[in-house]
Write a protein that holds these residues in place. Structure first.
Motif, mmCIF file in Angstrom:
data_model
loop_
_atom_site.group_PDB
_atom_site.id
_atom_site.type_symbol
_atom_site.label_atom_id
_atom_site.label_comp_id
_atom_site.label_asym_id
_atom_site.label_seq_id
_atom_site.Cartn_x
_atom_site.Cartn_y
_atom_site.Cartn_z
ATOM 1 N N PRO A 187 0.800 -1.231 0.000
ATOM 2 C CA PRO A 187 0.000 0.000 0.000
ATOM 3 C C PRO A 187 0.826 1.272 0.000
ATOM 4 C CG PRO A 187 -0.922 -1.594 1.537
ATOM 5 C CD PRO A 187 0.390 -2.146 1.085
ATOM 6 N N ASN A 188 1.929 1.298 0.756
ATOM 7 C CA ASN A 188 2.711 2.530 0.839
ATOM 8 C C ASN A 188 3.548 2.797 -0.414
ATOM 9 O OD1 ASN A 188 1.888 3.458 3.436
ATOM 10 N ND2 ASN A 188 3.114 1.842 4.360
ATOM 11 N N LEU A 189 3.736 1.774 -1.238
ATOM 12 C CA LEU A 189 4.371 1.963 -2.537
ATOM 13 C C LEU A 189 3.337 2.209 -3.629
ATOM 14 C CD1 LEU A 189 7.122 -0.840 -2.546
ATOM 15 C CD2 LEU A 189 7.515 1.631 -2.601
ATOM 16 N N GLY A 190 2.113 1.727 -3.379
ATOM 17 C CA GLY A 190 1.089 1.809 -4.413
ATOM 18 C C GLY A 190 1.227 0.706 -5.451
ATOM 19 N N TRP A 191 1.843 -0.431 -5.052
ATOM 20 C CA TRP A 191 2.077 -1.543 -5.977
ATOM 21 C C TRP A 191 1.092 -2.679 -5.685
ATOM 22 C CZ3 TRP A 191 8.123 -2.394 -5.890
ATOM 23 C CH2 TRP A 191 8.761 -1.227 -6.349
ATOM 24 N N GLU A 192 0.644 -3.317 -6.754
ATOM 25 C CA GLU A 192 -0.227 -4.472 -6.636
ATOM 26 C C GLU A 192 0.213 -5.543 -7.638
ATOM 27 O OE1 GLU A 192 -2.847 -4.825 -4.540
ATOM 28 O OE2 GLU A 192 -2.730 -2.797 -3.684
ATOM 29 N N ASP A 193 0.220 -6.789 -7.216
ATOM 30 C CA ASP A 193 0.462 -7.946 -8.083
ATOM 31 C C ASP A 193 1.723 -7.773 -8.950
ATOM 32 O OD1 ASP A 193 0.049 -10.432 -9.137
ATOM 33 O OD2 ASP A 193 -1.441 -9.782 -10.600
ATOM 34 N N VAL A 194 2.874 -7.789 -8.284
ATOM 35 C CA VAL A 194 4.162 -7.545 -8.959
ATOM 36 C C VAL A 194 5.040 -8.782 -8.823
ATOM 37 C CG1 VAL A 194 6.261 -6.147 -8.959
ATOM 38 C CG2 VAL A 194 4.042 -5.075 -8.494
ATOM 39 N N ARG A 195 5.658 -9.193 -9.939
ATOM 40 C CA ARG A 195 6.631 -10.292 -9.941
ATOM 41 C C ARG A 195 8.023 -9.695 -10.149
ATOM 42 N NH1 ARG A 195 4.400 -15.358 -10.306
ATOM 43 N NH2 ARG A 195 2.177 -15.418 -10.830
ATOM 44 N N PRO A 196 8.853 -9.659 -9.115
ATOM 45 C CA PRO A 196 10.155 -8.999 -9.241
ATOM 46 C C PRO A 196 11.191 -9.777 -10.050
ATOM 47 C CG PRO A 196 9.423 -9.091 -6.946
ATOM 48 C CD PRO A 196 8.565 -10.019 -7.725
ATOM 49 N N ALA A 197 11.126 -11.119 -10.024
ATOM 50 C CA ALA A 197 12.199 -11.926 -10.610
ATOM 51 C C ALA A 197 12.512 -11.572 -12.063
ATOM 52 C CB ALA A 197 11.887 -13.416 -10.464
ATOM 53 N N PRO A 198 11.525 -11.469 -12.958
ATOM 54 C CA PRO A 198 11.858 -11.149 -14.348
ATOM 55 C C PRO A 198 12.565 -9.799 -14.488
ATOM 56 C CG PRO A 198 9.627 -12.016 -14.202
ATOM 57 C CD PRO A 198 10.081 -11.766 -12.804
ATOM 58 N N ALA A 199 12.183 -8.828 -13.683
ATOM 59 C CA ALA A 199 12.790 -7.499 -13.779
ATOM 60 C C ALA A 199 14.228 -7.488 -13.256
ATOM 61 C CB ALA A 199 11.944 -6.491 -13.003
ATOM 62 N N LEU A 200 14.579 -8.467 -12.404
ATOM 63 C CA LEU A 200 15.921 -8.512 -11.832
ATOM 64 C C LEU A 200 16.828 -9.528 -12.519
ATOM 65 C CD1 LEU A 200 14.927 -8.358 -8.054
ATOM 66 C CD2 LEU A 200 15.893 -6.504 -9.421
ATOM 67 N N GLU A 201 16.289 -10.221 -13.505
ATOM 68 C CA GLU A 201 17.043 -11.297 -14.153
ATOM 69 C C GLU A 201 18.331 -10.799 -14.800
ATOM 70 O OE1 GLU A 201 16.260 -14.965 -17.318
ATOM 71 O OE2 GLU A 201 14.748 -13.409 -17.009
ATOM 72 N N GLN A 202 18.298 -9.578 -15.327
ATOM 73 C CA GLN A 202 19.485 -9.043 -15.994
ATOM 74 C C GLN A 202 20.681 -8.990 -15.049
ATOM 75 O OE1 GLN A 202 18.947 -5.122 -17.612
ATOM 76 N NE2 GLN A 202 20.964 -5.068 -18.590
ATOM 77 N N ALA A 203 20.422 -8.674 -13.772
ATOM 78 C CA ALA A 203 21.508 -8.593 -12.800
ATOM 79 C C ALA A 203 21.808 -9.936 -12.156
ATOM 80 C CB ALA A 203 21.174 -7.572 -11.716
#
Length: 415
Positions: A187-203
């Motif tokens: 709620p404090n970020l305003g994020w809902e239903d987020v999958r972090p792994a694909p966005a971090l795969e490059q690193a």
């Protein structure tokens, strides 16, 4: 079948030796490990040789530590009776410790006001870290993860030669599905239903990533400051303060996460149904009184101010700041008393911004719990203050990733 049983026994004994060494308050010798585990001295020596060769343990110095082999005494060589009671004179005992810089894990953290990346090794030492301050409320998740990727790459570029990174963990401020690796709501970020792994795969590449709640991971790191090592207490309620308040429950050193992994949301315990609206959709939540933004605002300070400024104002006798602290104490007392009464965990640990102003909060919260908790007549509630660490979740994430080495060392040294 006999070979299978023998292999299973070896795996269990390797894990027992690793945990005994890593959990010791004073670096133990091989004879100390034998005495503590009831394994024979020759068995311990063989297992230690494997663990040293595999890079999980190392022997340091000379006979400067331990109980079975003390400084100035002659150690026991292999071939003794296994309990260190007798044997031929041999080399002095050598203390065993977790290897430094041989195995490590990457801990990442996304907060409402910062991003962090830390590389932690098996001894609990931070080998490298990067942290930036950033207002991420209302930002797009992929934008934040791109910035986090940059930090992660910098940290991974600093991995020492000969060091193997075995995993990564990500701490997030919200409700997390740890099985699916998905942030359901922050709620404090305003994020809902987020999958972090694909966005971090490059690193991260093929590095396995475990996603968890920030308060849970901070609490885990508080209970276990290094892999295999316990810090007292092992049964407590943990409050993690940033913009809002996260919470976690630890029993016997293990996180109690509930049926779906969402337990511990103490920041959203209602302390006043007619209170201010909360971003979670409810009203009168604890974090609307004791969250960092709410507390600073009530004290007449800007949201970007440091809680240390609040501490200074209260010390100077500022009436508005003092009233804000009293309101926070009242809300904390109400919320925590309910949790303690339900769970029978009379120790509370304050982390994040609550730790920064812990000296203002702890005595009065303890007093409030003493009045409100049913069992306080027999067990006095206690409030502890965690170390001031803005990236405690990142450290906890890395430590949890390293726990696999402690539980299953045979899988590593067999590679």
């Amino acid at each position: 079948m006999a070979k299978l049983r023998q292999a299973s026994l070896r795996h269990a004994n390797l894990a027992l030796v690793v945990r005994t060494v890593l959990g010791a308050d004073v670096p133990p010798s091989r004879a100390d490990v034998a005495a503590a585990t009831s394994l024979t001295r020759s068995t311990v020596s063989r297992l230690v040789d494997e663990l040293v060769a595999g890079g999980l343990l190392e022997e340091v110095g000379s006979a400067t530590a331990g109980t079975a082999d003390r400084p100035g005494r002659v150690g026991i060589v292999d071939g003794s009776d296994g309990a260190g009671r007798q044997g031929r004179p041999g080399r002095p005992a050598t203390p065993l410790v977790a290897s430094r810089g041989r195995f490590a894990a990457l801990g990442l953290q996304v907060g409402v006001g910062h991003l962090a990346a830390r590389l932690v090794d098996l001894s609990g030492t931070v080998l490298a870290e990067q942290r930036v301050t950033a207002d991420l409320s209302g930002t797009r998740p992929n934008d934040a993860f791109r910035r986090l990727c940059t930090l992660a790459r910098h940290v991974l570029d600093a991995v020492p030669d000969g060091c193997r990174v075995v995993g990564a963990g990500l701490a997030l401020p919200g409700i997390v599905d740890v099985v699916d690796g998905r942030l359901l709501s922050a709620p404090n970020l305003g994020w809902e239903d987020v999958r972090p792994a694909p966005a971090l795969e490059q690193a991260l590449g093929d590095l396995p990533l475990r996603v968890g709640n920030e308060a849970d991971l901070s609490a885990y790191g508080y209970a276990h400051p290094a892999p295999g090592k316990d810090r007292g207490p092992q049964d407590f309620i943990y409050l993690s303060g940033e913009v809002g308040i996260g919470g976690a429950v630890v029993v016997g050193g293990e996180l109690v996460t509930g049926r779906h992994g969402w337990a511990g949301e103490i920041g959203h315990v209602c302390v006043d149904p007619d209170g201010p609206a909360c971003r979670c959709g409810s009203t009168g939540c604890l974090e609307q009184y004791a969250g960092r933004v709410a507390l600073l605002s009530a004290a007449g300070l800007d949201a970007g101010a440091s809680p240390v400024e609040l501490l200074g104002r209260v010390r100077e006798g500022d009436a508005v700041a003092s009233d804000a602290v009293r309101a926070a104490v009242r809300a904390l007392g109400i919320a925590l008393a309910g949790v303690v009464n339900v769970l029978d965990l009379p120790t509370v640990v304050l982390g994040g911004h609550l730790a920064q102003v812990g000296e203002l909060l702890a005595p009065d919260v303890e007093a409030a719990l003493g009045r409100r908790v049913l069992s306080a007549h027999w067990v006095t509630p206690r409030v502890d203050i965690a170390p001031d660490d803005p990236a405690a979740g990142a450290t906890g994430a890395a430590l949890l990733a390293l726990e696999g080495l402690v539980r299953h060392p045979a899988e590593v040294i067999s590679l």
